[in-house]
Write an enzyme that holds these catalytic residues in place. Structure first.
Site, PDB file in Angstrom:
ATOM      1  N   LYS A   1       0.822  -1.216   0.000  1.00 25.14           N
ATOM      2  CA  LYS A   1       0.000   0.000   0.000  1.00 25.14           C
ATOM      3  C   LYS A   1       0.861   1.274   0.000  1.00 25.14           C
ATOM      4  O   LYS A   1       2.063   1.229   0.316  1.00 25.14           O
ATOM      5  CB  LYS A   1      -0.940  -0.042   1.206  1.00 25.14           C
ATOM      6  CG  LYS A   1      -2.009  -1.140   1.102  1.00 25.14           C
ATOM      7  CD  LYS A   1      -2.988  -1.063   2.268  1.00 25.14           C
ATOM      8  CE  LYS A   1      -4.084  -2.110   2.154  1.00 25.14           C
ATOM      9  NZ  LYS A   1      -5.082  -1.997   3.249  1.00 25.14           N
TER      10      LYS A   1
ATOM     11  N   TYR B   1     -12.260  -1.315  -3.938  1.00 28.53           N
ATOM     12  CA  TYR B   1     -12.809  -1.604  -2.604  1.00 28.53           C
ATOM     13  C   TYR B   1     -14.332  -1.488  -2.558  1.00 28.53           C
ATOM     14  O   TYR B   1     -14.893  -1.250  -1.493  1.00 28.53           O
ATOM     15  CB  TYR B   1     -12.183  -0.658  -1.576  1.00 28.53           C
ATOM     16  CG  TYR B   1     -10.837  -1.131  -1.047  1.00 28.53           C
ATOM     17  CD1 TYR B   1     -10.713  -2.348  -0.361  1.00 28.53           C
ATOM     18  CD2 TYR B   1      -9.689  -0.355  -1.190  1.00 28.53           C
ATOM     19  CE1 TYR B   1      -9.494  -2.777   0.152  1.00 28.53           C
ATOM     20  CE2 TYR B   1      -8.459  -0.785  -0.679  1.00 28.53           C
ATOM     21  CZ  TYR B   1      -8.375  -1.992  -0.009  1.00 28.53           C
ATOM     22  OH  TYR B   1      -7.174  -2.415   0.510  1.00 28.53           O
TER      23      TYR B   1
ATOM     24  N   PHE C   1     -15.524   3.567   6.975  1.00 27.63           N
ATOM     25  CA  PHE C   1     -14.143   3.922   6.638  1.00 27.63           C
ATOM     26  C   PHE C   1     -13.892   4.003   5.127  1.00 27.63           C
ATOM     27  O   PHE C   1     -12.772   4.282   4.700  1.00 27.63           O
ATOM     28  CB  PHE C   1     -13.164   2.919   7.270  1.00 27.63           C
ATOM     29  CG  PHE C   1     -13.378   1.472   6.889  1.00 27.63           C
ATOM     30  CD1 PHE C   1     -12.893   0.973   5.685  1.00 27.63           C
ATOM     31  CD2 PHE C   1     -14.047   0.597   7.741  1.00 27.63           C
ATOM     32  CE1 PHE C   1     -13.080  -0.358   5.326  1.00 27.63           C
ATOM     33  CE2 PHE C   1     -14.239  -0.740   7.394  1.00 27.63           C
ATOM     34  CZ  PHE C   1     -13.749  -1.212   6.178  1.00 27.63           C
TER      35      PHE C   1
ATOM     36  N   ARG D   1      -2.371 -14.082   3.880  1.00 30.58           N
ATOM     37  CA  ARG D   1      -3.120 -13.450   4.983  1.00 30.58           C
ATOM     38  C   ARG D   1      -2.404 -13.703   6.316  1.00 30.58           C
ATOM     39  O   ARG D   1      -2.380 -12.835   7.191  1.00 30.58           O
ATOM     40  CB  ARG D   1      -4.555 -13.995   5.044  1.00 30.58           C
ATOM     41  CG  ARG D   1      -5.403 -13.734   3.809  1.00 30.58           C
ATOM     42  CD  ARG D   1      -5.909 -12.336   3.676  1.00 30.58           C
ATOM     43  NE  ARG D   1      -6.656 -11.859   4.818  1.00 30.58           N
ATOM     44  CZ  ARG D   1      -7.334 -10.702   4.836  1.00 30.58           C
ATOM     45  NH1 ARG D   1      -7.363  -9.921   3.768  1.00 30.58           N
ATOM     46  NH2 ARG D   1      -7.971 -10.308   5.905  1.00 30.58           N
TER      47      ARG D   1
ATOM     48  N   THR E   1      -5.859  -7.033  10.458  1.00 29.28           N
ATOM     49  CA  THR E   1      -6.077  -5.708   9.854  1.00 29.28           C
ATOM     50  C   THR E   1      -5.532  -4.590  10.737  1.00 29.28           C
ATOM     51  O   THR E   1      -4.888  -3.663  10.261  1.00 29.28           O
ATOM     52  CB  THR E   1      -7.593  -5.495   9.626  1.00 29.28           C
ATOM     53  OG1 THR E   1      -8.116  -6.624   8.916  1.00 29.28           O
ATOM     54  CG2 THR E   1      -7.858  -4.221   8.842  1.00 29.28           C
TER      55      THR E   1
ATOM     56  N   ARG F   1       2.107  -6.589   9.092  1.00 31.64           N
ATOM     57  CA  ARG F   1       1.396  -5.437   9.657  1.00 31.64           C
ATOM     58  C   ARG F   1       1.932  -5.065  11.037  1.00 31.64           C
ATOM     59  O   ARG F   1       2.028  -3.884  11.369  1.00 31.64           O
ATOM     60  CB  ARG F   1      -0.109  -5.709   9.660  1.00 31.64           C
ATOM     61  CG  ARG F   1      -0.703  -5.520   8.251  1.00 31.64           C
ATOM     62  CD  ARG F   1      -2.067  -6.079   8.129  1.00 31.64           C
ATOM     63  NE  ARG F   1      -2.759  -5.583   6.929  1.00 31.64           N
ATOM     64  CZ  ARG F   1      -3.921  -6.062   6.513  1.00 31.64           C
ATOM     65  NH1 ARG F   1      -4.527  -7.029   7.180  1.00 31.64           N
ATOM     66  NH2 ARG F   1      -4.484  -5.572   5.423  1.00 31.64           N
TER      67      ARG F   1
ATOM     68  N   ASN G   1      -2.085   0.221   6.767  1.00 31.27           N
ATOM     69  CA  ASN G   1      -1.612  -1.073   7.274  1.00 31.27           C
ATOM     70  C   ASN G   1      -0.765  -1.865   6.278  1.00 31.27           C
ATOM     71  O   ASN G   1      -0.703  -3.086   6.325  1.00 31.27           O
ATOM     72  CB  ASN G   1      -2.783  -1.890   7.826  1.00 31.27           C
ATOM     73  CG  ASN G   1      -3.821  -2.193   6.781  1.00 31.27           C
ATOM     74  OD1 ASN G   1      -3.663  -1.852   5.618  1.00 31.27           O
ATOM     75  ND2 ASN G   1      -4.897  -2.856   7.185  1.00 31.27           N
TER      76      ASN G   1
ATOM     77  N   HIS H   1      -2.219  -5.393   1.297  1.00 31.23           N
ATOM     78  CA  HIS H   1      -3.525  -5.988   1.004  1.00 31.23           C
ATOM     79  C   HIS H   1      -3.300  -7.394   0.482  1.00 31.23           C
ATOM     80  O   HIS H   1      -2.345  -7.636  -0.272  1.00 31.23           O
ATOM     81  CB  HIS H   1      -4.273  -5.187  -0.073  1.00 31.23           C
ATOM     82  CG  HIS H   1      -5.475  -5.918  -0.611  1.00 31.23           C
ATOM     83  ND1 HIS H   1      -6.708  -5.854   0.001  1.00 31.23           N
ATOM     84  CD2 HIS H   1      -5.607  -6.789  -1.664  1.00 31.23           C
ATOM     85  CE1 HIS H   1      -7.552  -6.642  -0.663  1.00 31.23           C
ATOM     86  NE2 HIS H   1      -6.904  -7.221  -1.668  1.00 31.23           N
TER      87      HIS H   1
ATOM     88  N   GLU I   1     -10.175  -9.388  -8.054  1.00 32.78           N
ATOM     89  CA  GLU I   1      -9.070  -8.435  -7.840  1.00 32.78           C
ATOM     90  C   GLU I   1      -7.926  -8.590  -8.850  1.00 32.78           C
ATOM     91  O   GLU I   1      -7.329  -7.593  -9.259  1.00 32.78           O
ATOM     92  CB  GLU I   1      -8.543  -8.590  -6.408  1.00 32.78           C
ATOM     93  CG  GLU I   1      -9.581  -8.155  -5.377  1.00 32.78           C
ATOM     94  CD  GLU I   1      -9.128  -8.376  -3.934  1.00 32.78           C
ATOM     95  OE1 GLU I   1      -8.041  -8.946  -3.706  1.00 32.78           O
ATOM     96  OE2 GLU I   1      -9.868  -7.949  -3.025  1.00 32.78           O
TER      97      GLU I   1
HETATM   98  N1  UDP Z   1      -9.831  -0.316   7.231  1.00 33.58           N
HETATM   99  C1  UDP Z   1      -9.935   0.850   7.962  1.00 33.58           C
HETATM  100  N2  UDP Z   1     -10.666   0.825   9.126  1.00 33.58           N
HETATM  101  C2  UDP Z   1     -11.290  -0.293   9.568  1.00 33.58           C
HETATM  102  C3  UDP Z   1     -11.185  -1.471   8.823  1.00 33.58           C
HETATM  103  C4  UDP Z   1     -10.450  -1.456   7.655  1.00 33.58           C
HETATM  104  O1  UDP Z   1      -9.393   1.880   7.588  1.00 33.58           O
HETATM  105  O2  UDP Z   1     -11.927  -0.249  10.642  1.00 33.58           O
HETATM  106  C5  UDP Z   1      -9.050  -0.315   5.970  1.00 33.58           C
HETATM  107  C6  UDP Z   1      -7.705  -1.033   6.086  1.00 33.58           C
HETATM  108  O3  UDP Z   1      -6.759  -0.356   5.239  1.00 33.58           O
HETATM  109  C7  UDP Z   1      -8.055  -2.417   5.569  1.00 33.58           C
HETATM  110  C8  UDP Z   1      -9.018  -2.068   4.429  1.00 33.58           C
HETATM  111  O4  UDP Z   1      -9.793  -0.991   4.960  1.00 33.58           O
HETATM  112  O5  UDP Z   1      -6.911  -3.117   5.135  1.00 33.58           O
HETATM  113  C9  UDP Z   1      -9.951  -3.173   4.006  1.00 33.58           C
HETATM  114  O6  UDP Z   1     -10.611  -3.683   5.155  1.00 33.58           O
HETATM  115  P1  UDP Z   1     -10.773  -5.243   5.389  1.00 33.58           P
HETATM  116  O7  UDP Z   1     -11.755  -5.437   6.485  1.00 33.58           O
HETATM  117  O8  UDP Z   1     -11.030  -5.917   4.083  1.00 33.58           O
HETATM  118  O9  UDP Z   1      -9.325  -5.668   5.961  1.00 33.58           O
HETATM  119  P2  UDP Z   1      -8.161  -6.570   5.330  1.00 33.58           P
HETATM  120  O10 UDP Z   1      -8.809  -7.620   4.487  1.00 33.58           O
HETATM  121  O11 UDP Z   1      -7.279  -5.643   4.518  1.00 33.58           O
HETATM  122  O12 UDP Z   1      -7.429  -7.132   6.518  1.00 33.58           O
HETATM  123 MG    MG Z   2     -10.154  -7.391   2.917  1.00 30.12          MG
END
Ligand code: UDP
Ligand code: MG
Length: 140
Positions: A10, A50, A58, A86, A92, A103, A113, A116, A127
């Site tokens: 990112k 997204y 968010f 993952r 996250t 992370r 974070n 992705h 994707e």
């Molecule tokens: N995000 C955020 N606030 C939150 C949750 C997610 O800003 O409370 C952002 C963060 O950059 C995250 C992305 O949105 O990686 C996508 O969220 P997701 O729940 O899909 O998390 P991921 O799959 O990336 O762990």
């Molecule tokens: Mg996600």
């Protein structure tokens, strides 16, 4: 089973100059790099990527963040690579991410974070072609 996933280093991690260290972890894990490019998404391009989160509080901030600077998008291949990536990424929220995860080591907030990774085969199927055509993916 050999599968593919879409991974993004990112904009926060690219700007801080830690992209190489993050990509080295993918290599160390044995993931194969099939495609890679550096690109600076527009707000609209980030919003399309997204779209699954469009109702989340968010969403707007996330799209602004993802379009604030260049990121590195890539296709990774490997045995159970979706779950494997993952696991390397960690939770996250970096405060909840396990020690040794990307992370935990490189993220600065729940939003910024660092990485992705697709969360399922269905997500990867959306994707990967969002960023790469079939001709851009080295599969031999
Ligand atoms: N995000 C955020 N606030 C939150 C949750 C997610 O800003 O409370 C952002 C963060 O950059 C995250 C992305 O949105 O990686 C996508 O969220 P997701 O729940 O899909 O998390 P991921 O799959 O990336 O762990
Ligand atoms: Mg996600």
């Amino acid at each position: 089973m050999i599968s593919r996933t879409l991974c993004i280093v990112k904009p926060d991690a690219v700007a801080r100059g830690v992209a190489g260290q993050i990509i080295a972890r993918f290599e160390r894990a044995g993931f194969k790099l099939l495609a890679v490019k550096l690109l600076h998404m527009t707000y609209e391009q980030a919003a399309g990527f997204y779209v699954v989160h469009k109702e989340r509080p968010f969403y707007k901030s996330l799209c602004l963040f993802m379009s604030q600077g260049p990121c590195i998008v890539m296709v990774l291949e490997g045995d159970a690579v979706i779950a494997g990536l993952r696991e390397l990424m960690g939770a996250t929220d970096p405060a909840k991410a396990a020690p040794g995860t990307i992370r935990r080591d490189f993220a600065t907030s729940i939003e910024s974070n660092a990485v992705h990774g697709s969360d399922s085969p269905e997500s990867a199927a959306f994707e990967i072609p969002y960023f790469f055509s079939a001709l851009e993916i080295c599969s031999r």
